[in-house]
Design an enzyme around this catalytic site. Structure first.
Site, mmCIF file in Angstrom:
data_model
loop_
_atom_site.group_PDB
_atom_site.id
_atom_site.type_symbol
_atom_site.label_atom_id
_atom_site.label_comp_id
_atom_site.label_asym_id
_atom_site.label_seq_id
_atom_site.Cartn_x
_atom_site.Cartn_y
_atom_site.Cartn_z
ATOM 1 N N ARG A 91 0.985 -1.740 0.279
ATOM 2 C CA ARG A 91 0.182 0.162 0.263
ATOM 3 C C ARG A 91 1.001 1.228 0.038
ATOM 4 O O ARG A 91 0.708 2.184 -0.970
ATOM 5 C CB ARG A 91 -0.428 0.302 1.309
ATOM 6 C CG ARG A 91 -2.110 1.354 0.867
ATOM 7 C CD ARG A 91 -2.114 1.682 3.088
ATOM 8 N NE ARG A 91 -3.220 0.342 3.634
ATOM 9 C CZ ARG A 91 -3.919 0.085 4.536
ATOM 10 N NH1 ARG A 91 -2.735 0.693 5.527
ATOM 11 N NH2 ARG A 91 -4.579 -0.626 4.459
ATOM 12 N N TYR A 92 2.092 1.518 0.992
ATOM 13 C CA TYR A 92 2.922 1.948 1.061
ATOM 14 C C TYR A 92 3.787 1.465 0.387
ATOM 15 O O TYR A 92 4.611 0.741 0.035
ATOM 16 C CB TYR A 92 3.366 2.305 2.114
ATOM 17 C CG TYR A 92 2.154 2.701 3.162
ATOM 18 C CD1 TYR A 92 1.359 3.946 2.811
ATOM 19 C CD2 TYR A 92 1.826 1.892 4.177
ATOM 20 C CE1 TYR A 92 0.405 4.636 4.010
ATOM 21 C CE2 TYR A 92 1.135 2.110 4.744
ATOM 22 C CZ TYR A 92 0.066 2.977 5.126
ATOM 23 O OH TYR A 92 -1.132 3.289 5.604
ATOM 24 N N ARG A 95 7.297 -0.078 2.113
ATOM 25 C CA ARG A 95 6.891 -1.147 2.594
ATOM 26 C C ARG A 95 6.097 -1.977 2.330
ATOM 27 O O ARG A 95 4.647 -1.395 1.619
ATOM 28 C CB ARG A 95 6.565 -0.322 4.480
ATOM 29 C CG ARG A 95 6.250 0.083 4.728
ATOM 30 C CD ARG A 95 6.163 1.192 5.957
ATOM 31 N NE ARG A 95 5.027 1.447 6.278
ATOM 32 C CZ ARG A 95 5.101 3.140 6.060
ATOM 33 N NH1 ARG A 95 5.209 4.106 4.454
ATOM 34 N NH2 ARG A 95 3.972 3.959 6.363
ATOM 35 N N CYS A 104 -3.459 -18.726 13.772
ATOM 36 C CA CYS A 104 -3.018 -17.102 15.193
ATOM 37 C C CYS A 104 -3.052 -19.120 16.072
ATOM 38 O O CYS A 104 -3.268 -19.359 16.432
ATOM 39 C CB CYS A 104 -3.918 -16.284 15.189
ATOM 40 S SG CYS A 104 -3.910 -15.761 13.631
ATOM 41 N N CYS A 108 -8.581 -13.338 18.466
ATOM 42 C CA CYS A 108 -9.141 -12.484 19.227
ATOM 43 C C CYS A 108 -10.623 -12.342 19.107
ATOM 44 O O CYS A 108 -10.802 -12.228 16.719
ATOM 45 C CB CYS A 108 -8.338 -11.285 19.044
ATOM 46 S SG CYS A 108 -7.092 -11.029 19.739
ATOM 47 N N CYS A 111 -10.854 -9.641 16.011
ATOM 48 C CA CYS A 111 -9.962 -9.370 14.501
ATOM 49 C C CYS A 111 -10.223 -8.683 13.796
ATOM 50 O O CYS A 111 -11.391 -9.088 12.890
ATOM 51 C CB CYS A 111 -9.710 -10.826 14.479
ATOM 52 S SG CYS A 111 -7.751 -11.281 13.734
ATOM 53 N N ARG A 113 -9.335 -9.246 10.363
ATOM 54 C CA ARG A 113 -8.261 -10.228 9.619
ATOM 55 C C ARG A 113 -9.990 -11.658 9.714
ATOM 56 O O ARG A 113 -9.457 -12.179 9.587
ATOM 57 C CB ARG A 113 -7.522 -10.345 9.642
ATOM 58 C CG ARG A 113 -6.487 -9.226 9.252
ATOM 59 C CD ARG A 113 -4.841 -9.684 8.400
ATOM 60 N NE ARG A 113 -4.581 -7.881 8.017
ATOM 61 C CZ ARG A 113 -3.575 -8.443 8.396
ATOM 62 N NH1 ARG A 113 -2.861 -8.508 9.209
ATOM 63 N NH2 ARG A 113 -2.469 -6.686 7.533
ATOM 64 N N ASP A 271 -11.411 -1.437 13.946
ATOM 65 C CA ASP A 271 -12.380 -1.517 12.454
ATOM 66 C C ASP A 271 -13.329 -2.195 12.800
ATOM 67 O O ASP A 271 -14.081 -2.513 13.131
ATOM 68 C CB ASP A 271 -11.614 -2.570 12.397
ATOM 69 C CG ASP A 271 -9.733 -1.825 11.871
ATOM 70 O OD1 ASP A 271 -9.790 -0.611 11.049
ATOM 71 O OD2 ASP A 271 -8.789 -2.653 12.319
ATOM 72 N N ASP A 308 -7.593 3.079 10.503
ATOM 73 C CA ASP A 308 -6.705 2.537 9.729
ATOM 74 C C ASP A 308 -7.943 2.818 8.292
ATOM 75 O O ASP A 308 -9.367 2.327 8.083
ATOM 76 C CB ASP A 308 -6.616 0.701 9.238
ATOM 77 C CG ASP A 308 -6.402 0.819 8.400
ATOM 78 O OD1 ASP A 308 -6.168 1.053 6.980
ATOM 79 O OD2 ASP A 308 -4.381 -0.202 8.683
ATOM 80 N N LYS A 315 -3.018 4.314 7.038
ATOM 81 C CA LYS A 315 -3.483 4.889 8.467
ATOM 82 C C LYS A 315 -3.042 6.416 8.830
ATOM 83 O O LYS A 315 -2.640 7.361 8.342
ATOM 84 C CB LYS A 315 -2.629 3.870 9.393
ATOM 85 C CG LYS A 315 -3.467 2.552 9.578
ATOM 86 C CD LYS A 315 -2.072 1.907 10.384
ATOM 87 C CE LYS A 315 -1.614 0.917 10.115
ATOM 88 N NZ LYS A 315 -1.707 0.112 9.250
HETATM 89 C C1 PLP Z 1 -0.855 -0.233 8.577
HETATM 90 C C2 PLP Z 1 0.091 -0.998 7.748
HETATM 91 C C3 PLP Z 1 1.471 -1.111 7.419
HETATM 92 C C4 PLP Z 1 2.361 -0.253 8.775
HETATM 93 O O1 PLP Z 1 2.706 0.919 8.428
HETATM 94 P P1 PLP Z 1 3.231 2.108 9.907
HETATM 95 O O2 PLP Z 1 1.915 3.459 9.809
HETATM 96 O O3 PLP Z 1 4.008 1.611 8.388
HETATM 97 O O4 PLP Z 1 2.742 0.571 10.639
HETATM 98 C C5 PLP Z 1 2.230 -0.898 6.036
HETATM 99 N N1 PLP Z 1 1.078 -1.415 4.850
HETATM 100 C C6 PLP Z 1 -0.272 -1.641 5.354
HETATM 101 C C7 PLP Z 1 -0.468 -2.278 4.030
HETATM 102 C C8 PLP Z 1 -0.172 -2.122 6.235
HETATM 103 O O5 PLP Z 1 -1.934 -1.685 6.899
HETATM 104 S S1 SF4 Z 2 -6.052 -10.050 15.570
HETATM 105 FE FE1 SF4 Z 2 -5.974 -10.982 14.126
HETATM 106 S S2 SF4 Z 2 -4.198 -11.504 13.092
HETATM 107 FE FE2 SF4 Z 2 -4.128 -11.042 15.529
HETATM 108 S S3 SF4 Z 2 -3.485 -13.058 16.497
HETATM 109 FE FE3 SF4 Z 2 -5.949 -12.384 17.266
HETATM 110 S S4 SF4 Z 2 -7.058 -12.940 15.605
HETATM 111 FE FE4 SF4 Z 2 -4.849 -13.260 15.121
#
Ligand code: PLP
Ligand code: SF4
Length: 347
Positions: A91-92, A95, A104, A108, A111, A113, A271, A308, A315
């Site tokens: 996305r960025y 990174r 996991c 959670c 979560c 995801r 989220d 986010d 974010k």
């Molecule tokens: C959160 C996230 C990151 C990391 O973001 P930082 O602000 O550098 O911690 C990188 N890529 C994606 C897609 C993210 O959701």
């Molecule tokens: S938040 Fe989601 S991805 Fe992270 S440890 Fe919990 S269940 Fe796993």
């Protein structure tokens, strides 16, 4: 244990009834919840849940998860909106996130995801190769973030292989792991794992933790081993209604973390995951908590409150504003709520 054992067997609803964590009457509806969203706790978090509501609410299913709200999203942070190859989110520019597994140690209940975790295990070898190939031929990538699921459910040997391959890509200056394992399954933090991680000269760990009651003696010892090995530690927490939505609870968490040499990095606004509406606070509430922590807590212990933006737009900080522009310059609010005038010097 050598850190190479697979995640432990899932708990069942009857186990939670036996622990007194759920009522027998609720078991049938919770079986339904567990069909939809995986259930897993480690022995450490099972014991901590029996002692603390702040821990139990994160891991013990409730009927509220069956409630869907119009704002709920299947991919709340837009991971899929920026996937150049399977398993990678870019996305960025500088990174990428590499989703090495969908498993996991705990699941959670909030979560972000939750639609994807738990189902298909580790990223298949051919997809991992393709992701590493993409990283190798994209020199703009300065940092690789391993996440999941939880990357530290992989065996120490697999992690050693992956870290060695990433260390061979010269433009990847930083390797970061987002994990809950040092807290929820501290016995996985073995010498073999630490040696595997340290093959990369700049490996950072971002610990996901939401309540001081998660930080058991074993978890503290695991974090101490990591810090003593010279691995910089940051934390991220999710602001969760009924778990940590008070300044006192977060103060206790952030103070405990900073003592353990873990720098609070992000406090995430919750989220829009499906069936997690009961965990959400408003942004107003989050800002009020952050404002009361400012001045009360050392700056080193204060994370940035972030949102986010749904849809994969990134974010952004959403903490309270201290600065309002006016005709002459600025009005600034101090940590006690008093206002002051500030003007930039004439250039
Ligand atoms: C959160 C996230 C990151 C990391 O973001 P930082 O602000 O550098 O911690 C990188 N890529 C994606 C897609 C993210 O959701
Ligand atoms: S938040 Fe989601 S991805 Fe992270 S440890 Fe919990 S269940 Fe796993």
């Amino acid at each position: 244990m050598d850190g190479s054992s697979p995640p432990r067997a899932a708990l069942t609803i009857p186990d939670l009834v036996a622990d007194g964590l759920v009522r027998a009457d609720d078991a049938p509806v919770l079986e339904q919840v567990a069909q939809d969203f995986r259930l897993r706790l480690t022995p450490q978090m099972r014991a901590a849940s029996a002692r603390s509501d702040g821990v139990a609410r994160q891991f013990v299913p409730t009927a509220a998860e069956l409630i869907q709200r119009p704002e709920d999203l299947p991919d709340p942070i837009g991971d899929d909106a920026h996937a150049p190859v399977p398993g990678l989110t870019h996305r960025y520019p500088d990174r990428v996130i590499l989703h090495v597994t969908k498993t996991c140690e705990v699941y959670c209940r909030f979560c972000f995801r939750r639609e994807t975790v738990g189902d298909t295990g580790h990223l298949p070898q051919d997809q991992l190769d393709a992701a590493l190939d993409y990283i190798a031929r994209t020199p703009a990538i300065h940092e690789v973030i391993l996440t999941g699921g939880d990357p530290l459910v992989l065996s120490a040997r697999r992690i050693a292989d992956l870290v060695a391959r990433l260390a061979d890509i010269a433009h990847v200056g930083v390797l970061r792991l987002h994990t809950r394992v040092p807290v929820v399954a501290p016995d996985r933090i073995t010498d073999a794992l630490i040696a595997a991680l340290r093959q990369h000269p700049s490996v950072w760990i971002v610990l996901h933790t939401n309540h001081a009651d998660e930080l058991t003696a074993e978890a503290r010892a695991a974090l101490t081993r990591l810090a003593d090995a010279g691995i910089p530690l940051l934390s991220q927490s999710v602001l969760l209604r009924g778990v940590n939505d008070s300044a006192d609870t977060l103060e206790a968490l952030f103070r405990a973390l900073i003592r353990l040499r873990v720098k609070p990095y992000y406090l995430h606004h919750c989220d829009l995951a499906r069936g997690a509406g009961h965990f959400r606070t408003t942004i107003d509430q989050g800002q009020a908590i952050m404002a009361s922590l400012r001045g009360r807590l050392s700056g080193t212990a204060l994370p940035t409150y972030v949102l986010d933006i749904p849809g994969g737009y990134g974010k952004v900080p959403i903490g309270p504003g201290y600065l309002v522009p006016d005709a002459q310059g600025w009005t600034v609010t101090d940590p006690n709520g008093q206002q002051h005038r500030y003007s930039d010097p004439e250039s």
